[in-house]
Design a protein around this motif. Structure first.
Motif, PDB file in Angstrom:
ATOM      1  N   PRO A  84      -7.972 -23.989  20.435  1.00  0.00           N
ATOM      2  CA  PRO A  84      -7.202 -25.336  20.621  1.00  0.00           C
ATOM      3  C   PRO A  84      -7.687 -26.293  21.246  1.00  0.00           C
ATOM      4  N   LYS A  85      -8.521 -25.880  22.594  1.00  0.00           N
ATOM      5  CA  LYS A  85      -8.855 -26.785  23.514  1.00  0.00           C
ATOM      6  C   LYS A  85     -10.570 -27.152  23.396  1.00  0.00           C
ATOM      7  N   ALA A 115     -11.654 -30.034  17.454  1.00  0.00           N
ATOM      8  CA  ALA A 115     -10.621 -30.674  17.397  1.00  0.00           C
ATOM      9  C   ALA A 115     -10.833 -32.033  16.585  1.00  0.00           C
ATOM     10  N   HIS A 124      -9.513 -24.813  14.797  1.00  0.00           N
ATOM     11  CA  HIS A 124      -8.715 -25.342  15.665  1.00  0.00           C
ATOM     12  C   HIS A 124      -7.538 -24.537  16.350  1.00  0.00           C
ATOM     13  N   ALA A 130      -2.621 -35.607  16.561  1.00  0.00           N
ATOM     14  CA  ALA A 130      -2.884 -34.636  17.709  1.00  0.00           C
ATOM     15  C   ALA A 130      -4.155 -34.072  17.799  1.00  0.00           C
ATOM     16  N   PRO A 131      -4.668 -33.705  16.892  1.00  0.00           N
ATOM     17  CA  PRO A 131      -6.092 -33.014  17.044  1.00  0.00           C
ATOM     18  C   PRO A 131      -6.949 -34.139  17.571  1.00  0.00           C
ATOM     19  N   ASP A 140      -8.851 -36.222  24.922  1.00  0.00           N
ATOM     20  CA  ASP A 140      -8.478 -35.514  26.201  1.00  0.00           C
ATOM     21  C   ASP A 140      -9.687 -34.721  26.728  1.00  0.00           C
ATOM     22  N   GLY A 141     -10.203 -33.720  25.749  1.00  0.00           N
ATOM     23  CA  GLY A 141     -11.430 -32.816  26.020  1.00  0.00           C
ATOM     24  C   GLY A 141     -12.765 -33.670  26.548  1.00  0.00           C
ATOM     25  N   ARG A 171      -6.216 -36.613  19.671  1.00  0.00           N
ATOM     26  CA  ARG A 171      -6.061 -36.680  21.005  1.00  0.00           C
ATOM     27  C   ARG A 171      -6.534 -35.670  21.848  1.00  0.00           C
ATOM     28  N   THR A 172      -6.360 -34.354  21.373  1.00  0.00           N
ATOM     29  CA  THR A 172      -6.955 -33.256  22.009  1.00  0.00           C
ATOM     30  C   THR A 172      -8.307 -33.374  22.069  1.00  0.00           C
ATOM     31  N   ALA A 173      -9.175 -33.741  21.133  1.00  0.00           N
ATOM     32  CA  ALA A 173     -10.433 -34.171  21.224  1.00  0.00           C
ATOM     33  C   ALA A 173     -10.894 -35.137  22.451  1.00  0.00           C
ATOM     34  N   ALA A 222     -12.941 -29.305  21.981  1.00  0.00           N
ATOM     35  CA  ALA A 222     -12.981 -30.879  21.773  1.00  0.00           C
ATOM     36  C   ALA A 222     -13.900 -31.123  20.296  1.00  0.00           C
TER      37      ALA A 222
END
Length: 75
Positions: A34-35, A40, A30, A58-59, A65-66, A61-63, A37
């Motif tokens: 980091p982007k 993450a 990750h 946090a990860p 969002d992606g 949410r990143t997933a 998905a």
């Protein structure tokens, strides 16, 4: 590719129930991408399975969002 090797190793560790190792490997993957998905998401799931749910937010949410960005791009 270092990301691919670390990510795949983390997936295998997760599937075999080796959560501390999975968290370590997927966390490293990750940080390398980091982007990414899917990575993450897997990192967040491993954290949750390891009893570290607060850290998983946090990860995850990143997933999300992606995945939402990908969905918007497909429309």
């Amino acid at each position: 590719n270092q990301f691919d090797a670390v990510h795949l190793s983390g997936i295998v560790a997760f599937q075999q129930g080796r959560m501390p190792e999975a968290v370590d490997l997927l966390g490293r993957a990750h940080r390398l991408a980091p982007k990414n998905a899917p990575c993450a998401l897997r990192y967040g799931l491993a954290l949750t399975a390891a009893g570290r749910s607060p850290e998983a937010e946090a990860p995850l949410r990143t997933a999300l969002d992606g995945l939402l960005a990908t969905q918007r791009d497909l429309q």
